[in-house]
Design a protein around this motif. Structure first.
Motif, mmCIF file in Angstrom:
data_model
loop_
_atom_site.group_PDB
_atom_site.id
_atom_site.type_symbol
_atom_site.label_atom_id
_atom_site.label_comp_id
_atom_site.label_asym_id
_atom_site.label_seq_id
_atom_site.Cartn_x
_atom_site.Cartn_y
_atom_site.Cartn_z
ATOM 1 N N ALA A 38 0.286 -1.098 -0.124
ATOM 2 C CA ALA A 38 0.161 -0.071 0.027
ATOM 3 C C ALA A 38 1.022 1.254 0.281
ATOM 4 O O ALA A 38 1.096 2.038 -0.705
ATOM 5 C CB ALA A 38 -0.802 -0.472 1.568
ATOM 6 N N THR A 39 1.767 1.532 0.344
ATOM 7 C CA THR A 39 2.691 2.679 1.062
ATOM 8 C C THR A 39 3.160 2.621 -0.102
ATOM 9 O O THR A 39 3.548 4.044 -0.308
ATOM 10 C CB THR A 39 3.642 2.706 1.941
ATOM 11 N N ALA A 40 4.284 2.564 -1.024
ATOM 12 C CA ALA A 40 4.903 2.030 -1.980
ATOM 13 C C ALA A 40 3.962 2.264 -3.431
ATOM 14 O O ALA A 40 4.439 3.325 -4.278
ATOM 15 C CB ALA A 40 5.532 0.905 -2.533
ATOM 16 N N LEU A 41 2.465 1.519 -3.525
ATOM 17 C CA LEU A 41 1.351 2.544 -4.248
ATOM 18 C C LEU A 41 0.856 3.307 -4.014
ATOM 19 O O LEU A 41 -0.281 3.722 -5.043
ATOM 20 C CB LEU A 41 0.970 0.338 -4.669
ATOM 21 N N GLY A 42 0.835 3.988 -3.308
ATOM 22 C CA GLY A 42 0.077 5.108 -2.579
ATOM 23 C C GLY A 42 -1.932 4.645 -2.279
ATOM 24 O O GLY A 42 -2.215 6.133 -2.795
ATOM 25 N N VAL A 43 -1.973 3.776 -1.859
ATOM 26 C CA VAL A 43 -3.325 3.282 -1.739
ATOM 27 C C VAL A 43 -3.527 3.179 -0.176
ATOM 28 O O VAL A 43 -2.469 2.839 0.304
ATOM 29 C CB VAL A 43 -3.716 1.897 -2.491
ATOM 30 N N ASP A 44 -4.708 2.925 0.814
ATOM 31 C CA ASP A 44 -5.017 3.063 1.789
ATOM 32 C C ASP A 44 -5.312 1.634 1.927
ATOM 33 O O ASP A 44 -5.676 0.377 1.609
ATOM 34 C CB ASP A 44 -6.012 3.859 1.915
ATOM 35 N N PRO A 45 -4.359 1.113 2.923
ATOM 36 C CA PRO A 45 -4.178 -0.289 3.186
ATOM 37 C C PRO A 45 -5.653 -1.173 3.979
ATOM 38 O O PRO A 45 -5.628 -2.480 3.996
ATOM 39 C CB PRO A 45 -3.025 -0.331 3.971
ATOM 40 N N ASP A 46 -6.608 0.067 4.832
ATOM 41 C CA ASP A 46 -7.502 -0.582 4.656
ATOM 42 C C ASP A 46 -8.082 -0.580 4.389
ATOM 43 O O ASP A 46 -9.348 -1.775 4.173
ATOM 44 C CB ASP A 46 -8.041 0.160 6.594
ATOM 45 N N SER A 47 -8.925 -0.196 2.957
ATOM 46 C CA SER A 47 -10.074 0.231 2.165
ATOM 47 C C SER A 47 -10.061 -0.052 0.362
ATOM 48 O O SER A 47 -10.423 -0.210 0.218
ATOM 49 C CB SER A 47 -10.310 1.691 2.195
ATOM 50 N N GLU A 131 -4.689 4.287 -12.699
ATOM 51 C CA GLU A 131 -3.095 4.919 -12.935
ATOM 52 C C GLU A 131 -2.657 5.380 -11.417
ATOM 53 O O GLU A 131 -1.385 4.972 -12.837
ATOM 54 C CB GLU A 131 -4.080 6.274 -13.501
ATOM 55 N N ARG A 132 -2.212 5.577 -10.979
ATOM 56 C CA ARG A 132 -1.845 5.742 -10.047
ATOM 57 C C ARG A 132 -1.068 4.912 -9.827
ATOM 58 O O ARG A 132 0.395 5.020 -9.327
ATOM 59 C CB ARG A 132 -1.983 6.301 -8.647
ATOM 60 N N ILE A 133 -1.673 3.787 -9.379
ATOM 61 C CA ILE A 133 -1.088 1.955 -8.719
ATOM 62 C C ILE A 133 -0.236 1.622 -9.922
ATOM 63 O O ILE A 133 0.969 1.326 -9.936
ATOM 64 C CB ILE A 133 -2.136 1.392 -8.891
ATOM 65 N N ARG A 134 -0.581 2.285 -11.329
ATOM 66 C CA ARG A 134 -0.066 1.299 -12.686
ATOM 67 C C ARG A 134 1.396 2.449 -12.996
ATOM 68 O O ARG A 134 2.829 1.970 -13.450
ATOM 69 C CB ARG A 134 -0.824 1.177 -13.882
ATOM 70 N N ALA A 135 0.985 3.779 -12.364
ATOM 71 C CA ALA A 135 2.712 4.542 -12.550
ATOM 72 C C ALA A 135 3.287 4.328 -11.948
ATOM 73 O O ALA A 135 4.537 4.454 -12.315
ATOM 74 C CB ALA A 135 1.927 5.933 -12.518
ATOM 75 N N ALA A 136 2.989 3.597 -10.695
ATOM 76 C CA ALA A 136 3.877 3.536 -9.315
ATOM 77 C C ALA A 136 4.269 2.132 -9.640
ATOM 78 O O ALA A 136 6.307 2.219 -9.348
ATOM 79 C CB ALA A 136 3.796 3.889 -8.130
#
Length: 196
Positions: A38-47, A131-136
């Motif tokens: 989650a941290t590296a991908l910029g997502v909320d690990p809980d949601s 887009e954010r996940i794939r860009a990371a």
């Protein structure tokens, strides 16, 4: 961004006793992997919850990155997981570049009232989660392939292993101790099975 995230990304394809296993085979697998990173991908690990569309887009990117890894380890062999299924090099390179460029990033300074300032890299323009996940992931692959790790990138030669790894010391031959033991056991078996 850690270049080694790209190794973890391509390692979502693994060999198990039952055969090839894909950690991203379904949306639930993508959700679990996304939460783990989650941290590296910029997502909320809980949601964070992956959709089938996101999963399919990420798997397409993974195959492009694996094609670039196969080129990086050449003339050595590519991973046996999907060497015959990889997309061509040029379209793979174009996909990775386009994916990374879809979300330009910029540094942002955060300075809490009672703490030291910290710089975070954030999207420079609004972008969707996919887009954010794939860009990371694309940026991580670019960092690995354009940096010092590329020269150390290897395919594990152990029987049934399909992983890429970064050779961390001169005598390292396999991705893990387990693979080294498996390779030595297979070699021992071959040497002694012919003499009976």
């Amino acid at each position: 961004m850690s270049a080694l995230l790209a190794l973890e990304f391509v390692s979502t394809l693994r060999m198990r006793r039952s055969g090839l296993a894909d950690a991203l085979a379904d949306a639930a697998g993508m959700t679990a992997w996304g939460r783990e990173h989650a941290t590296a991908l910029g997502v909320d690990p809980d949601s964070f919850t992956a959709t089938e569309t996101l999963r399919a887009e990420v798997v397409e990117l993974r195959q492009a990155v694996r094609a670039l890894f196969a080129r990086a380890v050449s003339p050595g062999p590519a991973s046996t997981a999907d060497a015959d299924l990889l997309p061509a090099f040029r379209p793979s390179l174009e996909l990775v570049n386009a994916t990374a460029m879809a979300v330009p990033v910029t540094p942002r300074l955060d300075w809490p009232a009672d703490d030291v300032p910290v710089v975070h890299v954030v999207p420079a323009v609004p972008a969707g989660e996919s887009e954010r996940i794939r860009a990371a992931l694309a940026a991580s692959a670019m960092e690995l392939l354009a940096g010092p790790y590329r020269e150390k990138l290897r395919t594990c030669p152990a029987p049934r292993c399909v992983l890429y790894f970064v050779k961390e010391h001169p005598r390292q031959e396999w991705c893990s101790v387990t693979c080294g033991n498996r390779a030595r056991a297979a070699r021992h078996y071959r040497q002694h099975s012919g003499s009976r």
